[in-house]
Scaffold this motif. Structure first.
Motif, short mmCIF file in Angstrom:
data_model
loop_
_atom_site.label_atom_id
_atom_site.label_comp_id
_atom_site.label_asym_id
_atom_site.label_seq_id
_atom_site.Cartn_x
_atom_site.Cartn_y
_atom_site.Cartn_z
N PHE A 232 0.86 -1.18 0.00
CA PHE A 232 0.00 0.00 0.00
C PHE A 232 0.89 1.22 0.00
N GLY A 233 0.92 1.93 -1.14
CA GLY A 233 1.84 3.05 -1.26
C GLY A 233 3.27 2.53 -1.28
N ASP A 234 4.10 3.04 -0.38
CA ASP A 234 5.47 2.56 -0.25
C ASP A 234 5.65 1.68 0.97
N LYS A 235 4.56 1.19 1.55
CA LYS A 235 4.59 0.34 2.73
C LYS A 235 4.29 -1.10 2.33
N TYR A 236 4.92 -2.04 3.04
CA TYR A 236 4.71 -3.46 2.80
C TYR A 236 4.35 -4.14 4.12
N TYR A 237 3.41 -5.08 4.02
CA TYR A 237 2.93 -5.82 5.18
C TYR A 237 3.00 -7.31 4.86
N TYR A 238 3.47 -8.09 5.85
CA TYR A 238 3.69 -9.52 5.65
C TYR A 238 2.85 -10.28 6.68
N GLY A 239 2.19 -11.33 6.21
CA GLY A 239 1.33 -12.10 7.09
C GLY A 239 1.49 -13.59 6.87
N ALA A 240 1.16 -14.35 7.91
CA ALA A 240 1.17 -15.81 7.84
C ALA A 240 0.04 -16.33 8.72
N LYS A 241 -0.55 -17.44 8.32
CA LYS A 241 -1.66 -18.01 9.08
C LYS A 241 -1.65 -19.53 8.93
N ILE A 242 -2.32 -20.19 9.86
CA ILE A 242 -2.57 -21.62 9.79
C ILE A 242 -4.00 -21.86 10.27
N GLU A 243 -4.70 -22.74 9.57
CA GLU A 243 -6.11 -22.97 9.83
C GLU A 243 -6.41 -24.45 9.76
N ASP A 244 -7.29 -24.90 10.65
CA ASP A 244 -7.69 -26.30 10.66
C ASP A 244 -9.21 -26.37 10.78
N ALA A 245 -9.82 -27.19 9.92
CA ALA A 245 -11.28 -27.36 9.90
C ALA A 245 -11.61 -28.83 10.11
N ILE A 246 -12.55 -29.10 11.01
CA ILE A 246 -12.99 -30.47 11.31
C ILE A 246 -14.48 -30.55 11.01
N ILE A 247 -14.85 -31.48 10.13
CA ILE A 247 -16.25 -31.69 9.77
C ILE A 247 -16.77 -32.86 10.60
N LEU A 248 -17.61 -32.56 11.58
CA LEU A 248 -18.10 -33.59 12.49
C LEU A 248 -19.16 -34.46 11.82
#
Length: 756
Positions: free
Chosen positions: A619-635
């Motif tokens: 965004f403009g001259d700025k940089y943003y870094y992200g990381a995620k982990i997700e787990d889904a359980i179908i009962l």
């Protein structure tokens, strides 16, 4: 809402130090008359007071910031006393106010009270020293003069020193090169940097002006000025005045920051005033204000920034200029222009030293006003956690849908149902209420089974197509043109008109690879069509196990133009994992936000899917870094649990967050979107943690009527409750009438009470 620091900077730039009219006061107080703004991007180093002896000099090197600011205040009071200026002068008051304001911003919590008392201490100290003796001040000021040839730069230097230090000529340029002119004014060392005059803008003069400005630039890089003076003749400014090309050239070579410490000097201030439409001379103050606005407007155009307001100094160098009883030159408004000249130069120098001392120098850049708004890091993290890659247009990639269809063995098949006789409208009206209800329930049940059958067949077809088992059949089917399919009607715009032209925007799908539809604006005006954009979705199987999808939306109204597109590419590994990459482009005001997402989906078990992702946002001259982990359980076919956690960093800030969500779908899912969702969230940002809870319920009140209830609350005791009601019956008209009648009765009741 702007911060206190930003407000202070706006005060430094946009406010003036001088009043717009003559002040009444003692005879030693100069009357300030033109709006001016003294700020601090000057280019010299801070010169500190050495005191009365050598021991004081070594002691002040160890002073803290507040002590150094106090020493500058004492020096400022000494300079006012030396030039016979009153401490009650409005310009002086504004300078002291800005010094105190900057000191309070930089002072710590423990030093705020101490900083507030420094002004009185500095005033008392300077008064005691002035009474004892004539203090020796180690103070010097360096002034750069700029302007066209013949405007009176050299003559003004001679008037300030009271001596002919520079040769002047009324008919040809008298200064041939950049050089220093030093002198003493009331015991203060003043160093002028005299420059050759610039030529009026023309095709032939551009090269000569560039050569002069480059020589000035090389000189001031070795010897930086404290104050910059730009000279103009007051008697030559009129409606046709246009020095924009010359001012633009100065800005291009010397940089926009040169104007931050510049004062406008208008010579020939005692010239005859022009006449108005009635044949009488205009007032002096109004003419000066008019000329100031013209010059300032050209400067704003040159630097592409209208926040700056330069101080204006009026000068008259004619030897027969009117003087007061003390022999000082005065202007038609009674102002002693030499004292006012030195006052503004000293104020600019002092404020520049304060800004460097408190580390405010360079905090504001002059130039085009850009959108300095930065995206909220918690908002970016929340959007990143909710983002999921879409590879098809019908949403069959949902693992819960696949689990439901693959285990749908107990459902009664639509083909096994006995045939039903569809009644006409007249036959339906002859039924009893109970028979009508049973008939409609049966139709609703059959519709649900039919839609389930279609969705299951579509899921099986796509699954087999992905596995390559239907390649030959697909080749045969693709030989003929696919038939057009009418999509379901879209939501109607919010309008009370009896006629709505939404039928014009029904969509036809000629294949399973692309869809185009208008975008409904839910906040549009009444009597409006309500469709203000276009949405396009394209999905394609590039080659075996490789898929691509493009989603784009364009909307425009009278004020804004918004665009968002999201191209996606994915690889479906036959062993189970899915690897995808996505580029999200969307407009944010006048800026463009770009996000690159990379996801990996790992189905560890049949009912358990793990997903990890990375994102880079620009965004403009700025940089943003992200990381995620997700787990889904179908009962089971109706219940799903999902948990994720992520991190987003950028602009020297870090945000952490996570969600836990439980979803219970209705028995007719995914045909009917009846569901209950309970979610908990946590967010950590800037050493502060916020907990949130969310509840969402969607259900059918009756046939053709749906309702949605959502509520959320966080640990800050902030929350929201939202109710949405959607019906295909004509109940909404009755509800509007009931509300209107109820409000009318309440008003009448209150009016009757007032009459009694």
């Amino acid at each position: 809402m702007t911060s206190f620091k930003e407000w202070f900077f706006s005060q430094v730039i946009s406010r003036s130090l001088g009043p717009s009219r003559k002040l009444s006061g003692s005879e030693n107080t100069p009357s300030d008359e033109t709006p001016c703004s003294v700020s601090g991007s000057q280019l010299t180093q801070v010169t500190m007071s050495q005191g009365e002896n050598s021991s004081g000099s070594s002691r002040k090197k160890n002073l803290d910031i507040l002590d150094k600011v106090e020493a500058l205040k004492i020096k400022f009071y000494h300079l006012l006393w030396r030039f016979h200026l009153s401490k009650d002068n409005l310009t002086v008051a504004k300078v002291l106010y800005r010094i105190n304001l900057a000191t309070l911003i930089r002072a710590g919590e423990s030093d705020i009270e101490r900083a507030s008392l420094r002004n009185d201490i500095a005033l008392a100290t300077s008064a005691q020293q002035d009474e004892r003796s004539f203090p020796v001040l180690d103070f010097s000021i360096k002034i750069l003069v700029l302007g066209k040839t013949g405007v009176g730069k050299s003559s003004t230097i001679n008037s300030i020193f009271g001596d002919s230090k520079v040769m002047t000529d009324a008919f040809q340029p008298a200064t041939g090169s950049v050089h220093d002119i030093c002198g003493i004014v009331n015991g203060i060392k003043v160093n002028f940097i005299d420059t050759p005059g610039l030529l009026p803008c023309s095709t032939n003069s551009d090269t000569k002006n560039r050569k002069i400005l480059h020589s000035i630039k090389r000189f001031i890089q070795k010897s930086c000025p404290d104050v910059v003076l730009y000279f103009e003749r007051l008697d030559l400014i009129n409606v046709g005045y246009c020095d924009f090309p010359l001012l633009k050239l100065i800005t291009e070579i010397l940089g926009p920051s040169i104007w931050f410490s510049t004062s406008i000097v208008m010579t020939h201030s005692c010239a005859a005033l022009p006449e108005n439409e009635n044949g009488y001379p205009v007032s002096y103050d109004s003419f000066v204000s008019y000329c100031t606005e013209i010059v300032q407007h050209n400067i704003h155009q040159a630097i592409l920034d209208n926040r700056l307001e330069n101080p204006v100094i009026l000068v008259e160098n004619h030897p027969y200029c009117k003087v007061d009883i003390s022999g000082k030159k005065i202007l038609p408004n009674g102002q002693r222009w030499v004292s006012h000249f030195m006052l503004l130069c000293i104020c600019t120098k002092i404020l520049g030293d304060i800004n460097r001392l408190l580390d405010f120098e360079g905090s504001i850049q002059l130039g085009p006003v850009t959108n300095s708004r930065l995206p909220s890091l918690p908002h970016l993290l929340s959007s990143f956690l909710k983002h999921h890659v879409k590879l098809s247009l019908d949403g069959v990639e949902s693992e819960l849908d696949a689990f439901s269809f693959s285990n749908d063995e107990d459902e009664e098949e639509y083909d096994q149902l006995p045939p039903i006789h569809i009644l006409t409208s007249a036959q339906f009206q002859n039924l009893t209420p109970s028979q009508k209800k049973e008939y409609l329930d049966e139709l609703d049940f059959r519709e649900t089974l039919y839609l389930k059958k279609q969705m299951k067949e579509e899921y099986i077809r796509r699954r087999d197509k992905n596995n390559g088992s239907m390649a030959s059949e697909n080749d045969e089917d693709n030989q003929g043109l696919p038939g057009a399919i009418v999509l379901p009607d879209m939501a109607l715009p919010s309008s009370f008109d009896s006629y709505s032209p939404f039928h014009r925007y029904r969509c036809l799908v000629t294949g399973d690879q692309w869809q185009a539809r208008p975008v409904l604006d839910p906040h549009g005006w009444d009597h409006d069509v309500g469709f203000d954009g276009v949405n396009l979705e394209i999905a394609a199987n590039v080659r075996k196990h490789y898929f691509s999808c493009f989603t784009g939306q364009l909307s425009k109204d009278k004020r804004e133009f918004n665009i968002r597109c999201e191209p996606t590419a994915a690889f479906l590994d036959p062993r189970g994992p899915t690897y995808s990459i996505c580029l999200d482009l969307q407009s944010a005001g006048r800026e463009l936000m770009c996000s690159l997402h990379s996801n990996t989906k790992l189905p560890s078990f049949k009912s358990n899917i793990t997903e990890c992702g990375f994102a880079v946002t620009s965004f403009g001259d700025k940089y943003y870094y992200g990381a995620k982990i997700e787990d889904a359980i179908i009962l089971n076919k109706r219940m799903k649990l999902k948990a994720n956690i992520g991190r987003m960093a950028g602009s020297k800030q870090v945000a952490y967050g996570g969600n836990i969500e439980a979803t219970l779908n209705g028995k007719d899912y995914p045909v009917r979107h009846d569901k209950l969702c309970i979610a908990m969230s946590i967010l950590s940002y800037k050493n502060e943690m916020v907990l949130g809870a969310n509840l969402q319920r969607e259900f059918r009140l009756c046939r053709g009527t749906n309702m949605s209830v959502s509520a959320n609350m966080n640990s800050r005791r902030m929350g929201q409750v939202c109710l949405k009601f959607n019906t295909s019956d004509h109940l909404e008209i009755a509800l509007v009438a009931i509300v209107s009648i109820f409000r009318g009765l309440m008003r009448k009741k209150s009016r009757d009470r007032r009459d009694i």
